[in-house]
Write an enzyme that holds these catalytic residues in place. Structure first.
Site, PDB file in Angstrom:
ATOM      1  N   LYS A  78       0.849  -1.185   0.000  1.00  0.00           N
ATOM      2  CA  LYS A  78       0.000   0.000   0.000  1.00  0.00           C
ATOM      3  C   LYS A  78       0.889   1.240   0.000  1.00  0.00           C
ATOM      4  O   LYS A  78       1.660   1.462   0.926  1.00  0.00           O
ATOM      5  CB  LYS A  78      -0.902   0.008   1.235  1.00  0.00           C
ATOM      6  N   ASP A 104      -2.583  10.642   3.172  1.00  0.00           N
ATOM      7  CA  ASP A 104      -3.961  10.217   3.374  1.00  0.00           C
ATOM      8  C   ASP A 104      -4.720  11.227   4.229  1.00  0.00           C
ATOM      9  O   ASP A 104      -4.523  11.298   5.440  1.00  0.00           O
ATOM     10  CB  ASP A 104      -3.986   8.844   4.049  1.00  0.00           C
ATOM     11  N   LYS A 142     -10.166  12.894   7.910  1.00  0.00           N
ATOM     12  CA  LYS A 142      -9.631  12.603   9.235  1.00  0.00           C
ATOM     13  C   LYS A 142      -9.644  13.866  10.104  1.00  0.00           C
ATOM     14  O   LYS A 142      -9.635  14.985   9.590  1.00  0.00           O
ATOM     15  CB  LYS A 142      -8.180  12.124   9.123  1.00  0.00           C
ATOM     16  N   ASP A 161       1.654   6.715   5.425  1.00  0.00           N
ATOM     17  CA  ASP A 161       0.679   5.729   4.980  1.00  0.00           C
ATOM     18  C   ASP A 161       1.171   4.927   3.779  1.00  0.00           C
ATOM     19  O   ASP A 161       0.433   4.093   3.253  1.00  0.00           O
ATOM     20  CB  ASP A 161      -0.658   6.417   4.660  1.00  0.00           C
ATOM     21  N   ASP A 217     -12.054   6.770   3.974  1.00  0.00           N
ATOM     22  CA  ASP A 217     -10.789   6.624   4.701  1.00  0.00           C
ATOM     23  C   ASP A 217     -10.362   5.165   4.793  1.00  0.00           C
ATOM     24  O   ASP A 217      -9.302   4.853   5.317  1.00  0.00           O
ATOM     25  CB  ASP A 217     -10.911   7.232   6.103  1.00  0.00           C
ATOM     26  N   GLU A 229      -9.277   3.420   2.334  1.00  0.00           N
ATOM     27  CA  GLU A 229      -8.808   3.429   0.948  1.00  0.00           C
ATOM     28  C   GLU A 229      -7.685   2.439   0.681  1.00  0.00           C
ATOM     29  O   GLU A 229      -7.511   1.975  -0.445  1.00  0.00           O
ATOM     30  CB  GLU A 229      -8.354   4.846   0.559  1.00  0.00           C
ATOM     31  N   ARG A 236      -7.234  -0.661   1.508  1.00  0.00           N
ATOM     32  CA  ARG A 236      -7.702  -1.982   1.070  1.00  0.00           C
ATOM     33  C   ARG A 236      -8.192  -1.949  -0.378  1.00  0.00           C
ATOM     34  O   ARG A 236      -8.164  -2.968  -1.062  1.00  0.00           O
ATOM     35  CB  ARG A 236      -8.785  -2.489   2.021  1.00  0.00           C
TER      36      ARG A 236
END
Length: 513
Positions: free
Chosen positions: A280, A285, A292, A303, A362, A364, A366
């Site tokens: 990933k 993010d 967030k 991230d 959020d 995202e 996956r």
């Protein structure tokens, strides 16, 4: 920084700082500490004897005692580094000890140090199992090189305290033993440099390390390491039908990057395995439309730590040359809120054809991994591993001591546990069984990108990924709790940790046999 290995007498070695390790051999919890040096050198023991018997030094792991102008030694300073109870001594403690020595030197602007290789024969057999030379040498070098990394890259008043040289001083022993120490030293350099490369990537701010820039730096590493590398963007994602990946990327002005690295050795072990490392790579993010809170959002540059771990692992794999084909797929994007961003309630179609109802933008990571894992399968992967800072829920479950481990295959999981033990990293297996699948069922699409409630969030995230793995043996690492170190430790600076690099490489090597 240079590292060297010498089979030489530490007593006569001139250095600004000489580090030697000590253990507590006291038996029982109530017994007073009995610090003992891991060396057979009488001169080293004599130089430290008054302090070892005074009671002020307990030899706890990471504890230090610095002596100036030690009697009988050519070193300017003697640093005694505790490794804890002798009964618990393992390569992990050696890694911490070597790192502690380097961190002490850095705070005192000492640029050159030497470390005395620990001798297990200094302690009676009843207290200590044999310290194998190869893993000991590797752990010492890893600890020392990892400790030299600091995250203050962009400070205008930065005073570079990086070491110029680290010398490992080993006793003159039989050739077979020397060969083991040399091999461990060489591997330690490979693993630590790869992990530090990962840390340097994770440390970069989001305005510098965009998906495009991550692709450039990965390609440059691959060219140096001898790996093949392709970096694609929006057009390729559309061609492949990566609707989940594209959905995440569409809210940002920065284009996404699909990075594919390949390693193929000259000689392959029998079995025809192809391992795929999927990472990933969300370079920043915000949470997207499901934005967030402001508090802590600055850290969301990390991230992409899962992608960073895979990139570092590929650098090490290229140097170690296991007899197995390895592919790495990095899915990199920014997750931003804008007029073009994907929204809660949207339905995305992944590359596999599965439809996904978006419950929270959020969640995202996956989504990009879903397309990355499926794409790796189309490239021929027989075994899959992914790494991601995927959920805050795994930190609630495990704290920052262990990373989450999920798998659909017992043998593959066992191999990874064994690899993590060799690497000295901590993972805890969590369930990923079919009774959790009900929690991600959607009434409008095939699946939702979050569970129907907040409970078991790291598990429902793993169950989502499992949808795109099928029967392919797979390991999922949720490293959200360990990818960033919040406070300085005695052996390593705060900031990016580079976690999972060593374990991933060891797992690949285990599969290559």
């Amino acid at each position: 920084m240079s590292t060297q290995l010498l089979f030489s007498d530490a007593v006569s070695f001139a250095t600004p700082l000489l580090a030697v390790f000590a253990v507590d051999i006291a038996v029982g919890t109530d017994a007073p500490a009995l610090p003992t040096l891991l060396t057979t050198s009488d001169a080293l023991s004599d130089a430290a004897s008054a302090f070892l018997t005074s009671g002020e030094f307990k030899a706890a792991c990471g504890e230090t005692l610095l002596l100036h102008s030690p009697n009988g030694l050519k070193a300017d300073r003697l640093l005694i580094v505790g490794l804890g109870k002798v009964s618990k001594l393992a390569p992990t403690e050696l890694r911490i000890g070597a790192g502690t020595a380097v961190r002490v030197a850095k705070t005192k602007s000492i640029r050159n140090i030497a470390i005395v290789f620990p001798e297990d024969r200094a302690i009676s057999d009843e207290h200590l199992e044999s310290l194998d030379c190869m893993p000991s040498a590797r752990s010492l070098v890893e600890g020392a090189l990892l400790a030299d990394f600091d995250p203050d890259t962009y400070r205008s008043d930065r005073k570079d305290r990086s070491l110029e040289s680290i010398t490992l001083l080993a006793p003159d022993q039989q050739k077979a033993t020397q060969d083991e120490i040399r091999a461990g030293h060489a591997e330690g350099v490979i693993f630590a440099e790869a992990q530090n490369f990962t840390r340097s990537l994770v440390n970069e701010p989001g305005n510098v390390l965009t998906p495009t820039e991550l692709g450039r730096r990965t390609a440059a590493m691959c060219q140096t390491a001898g790996l093949s590398c392709e970096v694609h963007s929006t057009a390729k994602l559309k061609e492949l039908g990566m609707g989940a990946f594209l959905g995440v990327a569409q809210g940002s002005a920065e284009p996404p990057a699909l990075i594919v690295m390949r390693y193929k050795p000259a000689q392959l072990a029998p079995g025809g395995k192809i391992v795929a490392l999927v990472g990933k790579g969300i370079t920043f993010d915000t949470g997207g439309i499901s934005i967030k809170p402001a508090d802590g959002m600055d850290k969301m540059k990390y991230d992409m730590a899962g992608a960073g771990a895979m990139i570092g692992a590929m650098q090490a794999i290229a140097a170690l040359k296991p007899k197995i084909e390895v592919i790495s797929v990095i899915c990199s994007a920014e997750n931003m809120p804008s007029g073009t961003a994907y929204k809660p309630g949207d339905v995305l179609t992944a590359m596999s054809g599965k439809t996904i109802e978006i419950m929270n933008t959020d969640a995202e990571g996956r989504l990009v991994l879903a397309d990355g894992l499926h794409y790796a399968k189309t490239l021929g992967a027989t075994h899959l591993i992914d790494a991601a800072t995927l959920t805050g829920a795994v930190v609630v479950a495990l704290g920052k001591v262990n990373s989450g481990l999920f798998s659909n295959d017992e043998a593959t999981c066992d191999h990874f546990h064994a690899a993590a033990k060799i690497a000295g990293e901590h993972f805890w297996r969590l369930p990923c069984t079919e009774d959790y699948r009900e929690l991600i069922k959607s009434s409008i699409a095939d699946i939702m990108n979050t569970g129907r409630d907040r409970w078991g969030g790291s598990i429902t995230a793993a169950m989502f990924l499992k949808e795109f793995v099928g029967d392919t043996p797979w390991v999922h690492l949720d490293i959200a709790g360990q990818a960033w170190i919040d406070d300085h430790h005695t052996e390593i600076a705060k900031g990016p940790s580079g976690v999972a690099v060593r374990s991933i490489v060891e797992w690949v090597r285990a599969l290559s046999v």
